[in-house]
Write an enzyme that holds these catalytic residues in place. Sequence first.
Site, PDB file in Angstrom:
ATOM      1  N   THR A 167     -42.195 -24.426 -94.909  1.00 20.22           N
ATOM      2  CA  THR A 167     -43.037 -23.303 -95.319  1.00 20.22           C
ATOM      3  C   THR A 167     -44.294 -23.791 -96.040  1.00 20.22           C
ATOM      4  O   THR A 167     -45.335 -23.134 -95.992  1.00 20.22           O
ATOM      5  CB  THR A 167     -42.240 -22.329 -96.201  1.00 20.22           C
ATOM      6  OG1 THR A 167     -41.546 -23.063 -97.208  1.00 20.22           O
ATOM      7  CG2 THR A 167     -41.250 -21.531 -95.375  1.00 20.22           C
TER       8      THR A 167
ATOM      9  N   LYS B  80     -46.236 -28.065-108.302  1.00 22.17           N
ATOM     10  CA  LYS B  80     -47.547 -27.426-108.402  1.00 22.17           C
ATOM     11  C   LYS B  80     -47.624 -26.362-107.312  1.00 22.17           C
ATOM     12  O   LYS B  80     -46.969 -26.490-106.287  1.00 22.17           O
ATOM     13  CB  LYS B  80     -48.665 -28.450-108.184  1.00 22.17           C
ATOM     14  CG  LYS B  80     -48.747 -29.548-109.246  1.00 22.17           C
ATOM     15  CD  LYS B  80     -49.883 -30.519-108.907  1.00 22.17           C
ATOM     16  CE  LYS B  80     -50.024 -31.594-109.982  1.00 22.17           C
ATOM     17  NZ  LYS B  80     -51.097 -32.569-109.634  1.00 22.17           N
TER      18      LYS B  80
ATOM     19  N   GLU C 147     -53.032 -21.546-102.706  1.00 16.43           N
ATOM     20  CA  GLU C 147     -54.473 -21.329-102.650  1.00 16.43           C
ATOM     21  C   GLU C 147     -55.304 -22.565-102.373  1.00 16.43           C
ATOM     22  O   GLU C 147     -56.399 -22.484-101.827  1.00 16.43           O
ATOM     23  CB  GLU C 147     -54.926 -20.643-103.951  1.00 16.43           C
ATOM     24  CG  GLU C 147     -54.476 -19.204-103.949  1.00 16.43           C
ATOM     25  CD  GLU C 147     -54.437 -18.551-105.315  1.00 16.43           C
ATOM     26  OE1 GLU C 147     -55.351 -17.801-105.618  1.00 16.43           O
ATOM     27  OE2 GLU C 147     -53.477 -18.792-106.069  1.00 16.43           O
TER      28      GLU C 147
HETATM   29 MO1  MOS Z   1     -53.770 -15.039-105.468  1.00 16.47          MO
HETATM   30  S1  MOS Z   1     -55.754 -14.487-105.183  1.00 16.47           S
HETATM   31  O1  MOS Z   1     -53.768 -15.358-107.112  1.00 16.47           O
HETATM   32  O2  MOS Z   1     -52.792 -13.699-105.176  1.00 16.47           O
END
Ligand code: MOS
Length: 712
Positions: A591, A658, A662
Site C-alpha cells: 500500500t 514517518k 503527501e
Molecule cells: Mo492531508 S491535505 O493533510 O489530508
Amino acid sequence: MTVVAGTTRHVGTVTTRIEAFDKVTGKARYAGEFPLDDLAFGVAVTATVGKGRVTNVDADAVLALPGVVGVLHHDNAPKLGDPGDATLLLLQEDLVPHFGAVVALVVADSLENAQAGANALLVTYDAEQPDVRFAIDHPGMYTPEVVNPSFPAESETGDIEAAFTAAPVVIDETYETPMQQNNPMEPHATTASWQPEGLTVYDSNQGAFSVKNTLMALFDLGRDQVRVLSEHVGGGFGSKGTARAPVVLASMASKAFERPVRVTLTRQQMASLVGYRTPTIQQVRIAADADGRLRGVDHTAYSQTSTVLEFAEQTAVVTRMMYAADAIRTAHRVVALDVPTPRWMRAPGEAPGSFALESALDELAVACGLDPVEIRLRNEPELDQETGLRFSSRNLVSCLREGATRFGWHDRDPRPGIRRQGRWLIGTGVASATYPARSAPSSASATAEADGSYTVRITAADIGTGARTAMMLVAADALGVTPDRVHIVIGDSDFGSAMIAGGSMGTASWSLAVTTVCAQLLDEVGDRDVPTEGITVSASTSDQIKALAEVSRHAFGAQFAEVAVDPRTGEVRVRRMLGVFACGRIVNPLTARSQFIGGMTMGLGAALMEESVVDGRYGDVVNRDLAGYHVPAHADVPAIEVHWLDEDDEAVNPNGIKGIGEISIVGMAAAIANAVWHATGVRQRHLPIRPDRVIAVERAPGGARSDLGPRV
Ligand code: MOS
C-alpha cells in the site's frame, strides 16, 4: 506456540488490504449507502450569485411537489452553535458569501424527488458584485498572524540583505500555481439519524472523532449523545479533514423532520463546499556564490482566502528548512475574496511551495553551470536552518544519489533543447521532496479474546490508504502474534480521540497508540486465563507525544522525470517518473507503493493538467466536473518507478514511522517543469504547463529566443 512480543516482524511485509474483498464485492458500505428505515434525502440548493443576500425562498411551491418533506433555509433551519469553523454555520443567515454557498436544503422521500424539488426551488437574491480577483497588487493583501496550521507567517534567519549584496549570482523570479479541486472518488456524504437518545451519523471523513466534536458544538450535544461512524471512506486528500456541509445539513434535517436524512454532494457542488487548493503567486530570490552555494533565499508567497474563514496556506514554510543558506527569509500574504474557502489539498504548502523553490534552484544550477543534482547535494544543511535542531534523520542526499543512479542521470547532457525524436524534444528534470513527519496524541483500546485472538479499536480513518491493514501489522508485532489473530476496528468515534488521517500523521500517530495499548494488554493478561468477556485495556499517547525529544522531523525524497515536448502543438508528455523516498519504516510495502505512485501521479496532474478555471464575474469554478477538470489517466503515465530507503529512525517516534501520504506529490511538478526546460530551453514558471503556455513562448513576437532549442 509461544511467541515473545517484538520478535516477530510483520511490519514491512507485503500485505493485501483486509477489506479488499468487501470493497470489490460491494459489501463494504460507504456513508451514503446505509439503508435506514424511513430514510429521507436532502439535496442542497446553492447560490447562483457571487455575493449578496437571499431575499426570498419560494418553499411553498416546492412543498406541493411529490414526496417533498420540507425545505430548510435561513428562516427556518435549526440554530447552530459555534464549532470554531464558520464555513459550517449553514442556513443561519441570509448572507451569500460566495457563489455555490448553500442557501437551502430540499428534503424528500426519495433522491429523485429531492432533486426535482431542488431544481424547482426559486431563490431570489439581492446580488452584489463579488471581488474574486486574486492578484499581488490587490489592496486587501495582508500578512496573516499564522499560516496553516500554526506556523508564524514570516521568518528570517541571518542577514538577508547582506547575503544579496555580496552574492555574485542572483535568481529573482515569480512562479504561479493555480486553484485546484480535491476530487476523491467518493463525494462527501452523510446519513444522519437523530433519535431521542442522540445523533448517529454515517459520514465520509478523515477523522470521526473530530467530526463528533464539531457536531457536539453545532447541536449542543453531550459526549455520549453523538456517534460518528466512518467505516469506509473513498478518498479525501484533505477535503474531508474536518466536518463538511453534508454532515451539518443531514443532521439539521434529521432533527427538523424527525427521520433519518442522507445528504450527498454532487461533484459540481464540491467545487464550492469542500475546500480547494488556493492559487499562489510566489516570488523567489536566491543569492549564491558562483559555485552554487546558497547565500540567501527569500521566498514570499501570496494566496487567497474567503470572507468566511481565514485559511492561509503555509506555501513558503518548506523553504525554512530545506537547504543551507547564510540567510533565509520567508513571508506569506493573503487576501480575503468573495470565494469559497480554500482548505487542505494533499501537501498543502509543500506542494505549491516546492514548485517555486525547486524551479528556482534549477534556474540557479543553470546560471552556475552546475548539475541540478549536484547543486542540491552542495546545499545540504547540517541542521534545520530555522530551528537549529538536528534532524531525526535526513536522507535527502541518499535519495538524490540513489535516484540519479537508477534514473540514468549520469549520462545527461546538461544543454537544453538538443535531444530530438521526430517531432518531440526530450528532457529530464529533478527536484527534491520533503514533508513533515510529526505525530499527534491518539487513544486506543485492545482486548484479549477468550479464543486467543485480539481486537484493537481506534478511531483511525482508512481513506483508501490501507490504514486498517497497517494497524493490523503493527498490532501483530506488538502482540507477538500472526496478523490473522488480530482484528482491527476503526472509524467509530466511540473509540475515543485519535489523530485524523491527515498531515501524513495518521499511521505514525495511531501506531504509537496501538503499540502502547498492546504492550499494556500483554502486561495485564500475563499468565491469566482470559475470561469469556475478554480482557480489555485502553491507552492514550498524550504523555508520550509530549515527551518526544526536540528534533526536526521530516521525510525526504528525490523526484525525477523525463518528458517529451512537441514545441509546435505545445503538448507535453511525461515518459517516465522515478521517485526515491526516505520515510522511516515502511509498514506495508504494497500500500505504501500505491501511495507513492498516487502522489507522484497527482504531481503530474499539477504539472500539466489540474486547474480550476474561475469565472471572473461570479467567482464560479467553470470546470466543476471531471470532464472539464483534468486529472491524469493511465495513458498519461507510461512508467512510474518507486523506491525507498530503509530508515531506522527511533528519534522521529518509537516505531520509527514517518508518514507517506503527501511527500510524493511534493517536488514532482518542479521535476517535470525542469524537464520541460531541459527539453525546450524555455522555463515554465506558471502551472499547469498547458499547451498554450508552451507555444506562447515559441510564437513570441521577435522570433526565436536565444534560450530556445532548435526548431523541429
Ligand atoms: Mo492531508 S491535505 O493533510 O489530508
